[in-house]
Design a protein around this motif. Structure first.
Motif, PDB file in Angstrom:
ATOM      1  N   GLY A   1       0.739   3.619   9.776  1.00  0.00           N
ATOM      2  CA  GLY A   1       1.842   2.787  10.241  1.00  0.00           C
ATOM      3  C   GLY A   1       2.787   3.531  11.165  1.00  0.00           C
ATOM      4  O   GLY A   1       3.198   3.006  12.209  1.00  0.00           O
ATOM      5  N   LEU A   2       3.120   4.761  10.820  1.00  0.00           N
ATOM      6  CA  LEU A   2       4.035   5.546  11.648  1.00  0.00           C
ATOM      7  C   LEU A   2       3.398   5.901  12.991  1.00  0.00           C
ATOM      8  O   LEU A   2       4.063   5.889  14.027  1.00  0.00           O
ATOM      9  CB  LEU A   2       4.463   6.802  10.902  1.00  0.00           C
TER      10      LEU A   2
ATOM     11  N   ARG B   1       0.830  -1.197   0.000  1.00  0.00           N
ATOM     12  CA  ARG B   1       0.000   0.000   0.000  1.00  0.00           C
ATOM     13  C   ARG B   1       0.868   1.253   0.000  1.00  0.00           C
ATOM     14  O   ARG B   1       1.784   1.360   0.814  1.00  0.00           O
ATOM     15  CB  ARG B   1      -0.910   0.003   1.222  1.00  0.00           C
ATOM     16  N   ASP B   2       0.549   2.198  -0.878  1.00  0.00           N
ATOM     17  CA  ASP B   2       1.411   3.362  -1.011  1.00  0.00           C
ATOM     18  C   ASP B   2       0.651   4.678  -0.887  1.00  0.00           C
ATOM     19  O   ASP B   2       1.003   5.661  -1.496  1.00  0.00           O
ATOM     20  CB  ASP B   2       2.142   3.309  -2.365  1.00  0.00           C
ATOM     21  N   THR B   3      -0.404   4.679  -0.094  1.00  0.00           N
ATOM     22  CA  THR B   3      -1.117   5.933   0.105  1.00  0.00           C
ATOM     23  C   THR B   3      -0.573   6.655   1.322  1.00  0.00           C
ATOM     24  O   THR B   3       0.018   6.043   2.220  1.00  0.00           O
ATOM     25  CB  THR B   3      -2.626   5.679   0.312  1.00  0.00           C
ATOM     26  N   VAL B   4      -0.770   7.956   1.368  1.00  0.00           N
ATOM     27  CA  VAL B   4      -0.318   8.743   2.520  1.00  0.00           C
ATOM     28  C   VAL B   4      -0.988   8.248   3.789  1.00  0.00           C
ATOM     29  O   VAL B   4      -0.348   8.140   4.845  1.00  0.00           O
ATOM     30  CB  VAL B   4      -0.613  10.238   2.292  1.00  0.00           C
TER      31      VAL B   4
ATOM     32  N   ASP C   1      10.157   3.182  10.296  1.00  0.00           N
ATOM     33  CA  ASP C   1      10.424   3.412   8.877  1.00  0.00           C
ATOM     34  C   ASP C   1       9.411   2.620   8.070  1.00  0.00           C
ATOM     35  O   ASP C   1       8.721   1.739   8.600  1.00  0.00           O
ATOM     36  CB  ASP C   1      11.851   3.002   8.520  1.00  0.00           C
ATOM     37  N   TYR C   2       9.365   2.901   6.774  1.00  0.00           N
ATOM     38  CA  TYR C   2       8.297   2.380   5.925  1.00  0.00           C
ATOM     39  C   TYR C   2       8.889   2.119   4.543  1.00  0.00           C
ATOM     40  O   TYR C   2       9.543   2.985   3.982  1.00  0.00           O
ATOM     41  CB  TYR C   2       7.199   3.445   5.841  1.00  0.00           C
ATOM     42  N   LEU C   3       8.651   0.937   3.980  1.00  0.00           N
ATOM     43  CA  LEU C   3       9.180   0.597   2.668  1.00  0.00           C
ATOM     44  C   LEU C   3       8.072  -0.062   1.853  1.00  0.00           C
ATOM     45  O   LEU C   3       7.440  -1.017   2.304  1.00  0.00           O
ATOM     46  CB  LEU C   3      10.377  -0.344   2.799  1.00  0.00           C
ATOM     47  N   VAL C   4       7.842   0.472   0.655  1.00  0.00           N
ATOM     48  CA  VAL C   4       6.758  -0.006  -0.199  1.00  0.00           C
ATOM     49  C   VAL C   4       7.259  -1.078  -1.156  1.00  0.00           C
ATOM     50  O   VAL C   4       8.321  -0.936  -1.772  1.00  0.00           O
ATOM     51  CB  VAL C   4       6.147   1.168  -0.993  1.00  0.00           C
ATOM     52  N   LYS C   5       6.500  -2.168  -1.262  1.00  0.00           N
ATOM     53  CA  LYS C   5       6.802  -3.225  -2.217  1.00  0.00           C
ATOM     54  C   LYS C   5       6.355  -2.799  -3.610  1.00  0.00           C
ATOM     55  O   LYS C   5       5.320  -2.151  -3.753  1.00  0.00           O
ATOM     56  CB  LYS C   5       6.076  -4.512  -1.830  1.00  0.00           C
ATOM     57  N   PRO C   6       7.084  -3.203  -4.654  1.00  0.00           N
ATOM     58  CA  PRO C   6       8.375  -3.916  -4.618  1.00  0.00           C
ATOM     59  C   PRO C   6       9.509  -2.936  -4.300  1.00  0.00           C
ATOM     60  O   PRO C   6       9.385  -1.744  -4.553  1.00  0.00           O
ATOM     61  CB  PRO C   6       8.497  -4.462  -6.044  1.00  0.00           C
ATOM     62  N   PHE C   7      10.580  -3.444  -3.744  1.00  0.00           N
ATOM     63  CA  PHE C   7      11.704  -2.598  -3.358  1.00  0.00           C
ATOM     64  C   PHE C   7      13.013  -3.284  -3.746  1.00  0.00           C
ATOM     65  O   PHE C   7      13.046  -4.482  -4.023  1.00  0.00           O
ATOM     66  CB  PHE C   7      11.690  -2.332  -1.849  1.00  0.00           C
TER      67      PHE C   7
END
Length: 224
Positions: free
Chosen positions: A90-91, A81-84, A97-103
Motif C-alpha cells: 500500500g505504501l 489485512r495486517d501483514t507487513v 498512511d495505513y490503518l487496520v480494521k477494526p480501529f
C-alpha cells in the motif's frame, strides 16, 4: 477541509461520514472504486480515506491511477489485512498512511488531521498571526489571550485561511475545501461564514484580520 471516504460497507461509511462532519470536515462518500475515482479526479480533496477491498475497482488500483495522473492528494488506506507485505504494498503504491480494521474513530480522526497538516506543508500544531493563536490539535482559538468559541465549520474556515496567510483565497477555493457537494453553488454560504467569523474575531480584538479583495476573495493578514 474536504475529505473523500471510499468505503463499500454502508454502516462504516455512515459512521465515518458522521464523525468527520461533526469534526467540521466537508465529506463526500463513495461506495465503490469507480465512483471513488470519479470523485477523486473531480474535486480537490485534502485527504482521501480509502478502503482496499472495493467493488468495481479495488483501492490499490484506484490509488495507482490517481498517482499516475499526478494527483498528490494525501491518502489514508483502510484494510482488514495486517501483514507487513500488505502495508508495504500500500505504501509503495502511493499511500501516505495505513490503518487496520477494526480501529478507533479517535485514531482515524487524528490521522486525518495529521494528513491535513501535511497537505499544507506544515507539521506545526500552532498557528499565529498578530494576536490570534490557533491550536490545531485542541482546535481552540484565542485572540489577545481571550478564548473564541467557533463552530466546527467556522474553525476549519479560519484554519484554512491561516494556513494560507497573506495569500488571497477565492470563494470557489473555500467552497471546494470547506464544503461538500451538497452545498448550492449559487448560495452565499461562504460570505455568511466569513461575516460570522469576522464578527467573532472582532469581539476579541480591534485589529481587522480577514480582508476582502474585491472580485478576488479573502486574505488573512495583520494589515490591509
Amino acid at each position: 477541509m474536504r475529505v473523500l471516504v471510499v468505503e463499500d460497507s454502508a454502516r462504516l461509511q455512515r459512521t465515518l461520514g458522521t464523525a468527520l462532519r461533526k469534526s467540521g470536515y466537508a465529506v463526500d462518500l463513495a461506495g465503490d472504486g469507480e465512483e471513488g475515482l470519479w470523485l477523486a479526479e473531480s474535486n480537490p480533496y485534502d485527504v482521501i480515506v480509502l478502503d482496499l477491498m472495493l467493488p468495481k475497482r479495488d483501492g490499490l488500483s484506484l490509488l495507482g491511477e490517481l498517482r499516475r495522473k499526478g494527483r498528490d492528494t494525501h491518502v489514508l488506506l483502510l484494510t482488514a489485512r495486517d501483514t507487513v507485505q500488505d502495508r508495504v504494498q500500500g505504501l509503495r503504491a502511493g499511500a501516505d498512511d495505513y490503518l487496520v480494521k477494526p480501529f478507533e474513530l479517535e485514531e482515524l480522526l487524528a490521522r486525518v488531521e495529521a494528513l491535513c497538516r501535511r497537505a499544507y506543508g506544515s507539521k506545526q500544531s500552532r498557528l499565529g498571526i498578530a494576536d490570534l493563536e490557533i491550536d490545531t490539535r485542541a482546535r481552540t482559538v484565542q485572540r489577545a489571550g481571550l478564548p473564541i468559541e467557533l463552530t466546527a465549520r467556522e474553525y476549519h474556515l479560519l484554519e484554512y485561511l491561516a494556513r494560507q496567510r497573506g495569500q488571497v483565497v477565492s470563494r470557489s477555493e473555500i467552497e471546494e475545501h470547506i464544503y461538500d457537494g451538497e452545498v448550492d453553488p449559487m448560495s452565499n454560504v461562504v460570505d455568511s461564514a466569513v461575516c460570522s467569523l469576522r464578527r467573532k474575531l472582532g469581539q476579541a480584538g480591534s485589529l481587522p484580520l480577514i480582508h476582502t479583495r474585491r472580485g478576488l476573495g479573502y486574505v488573512l493578514e495583520a494589515a490591509p
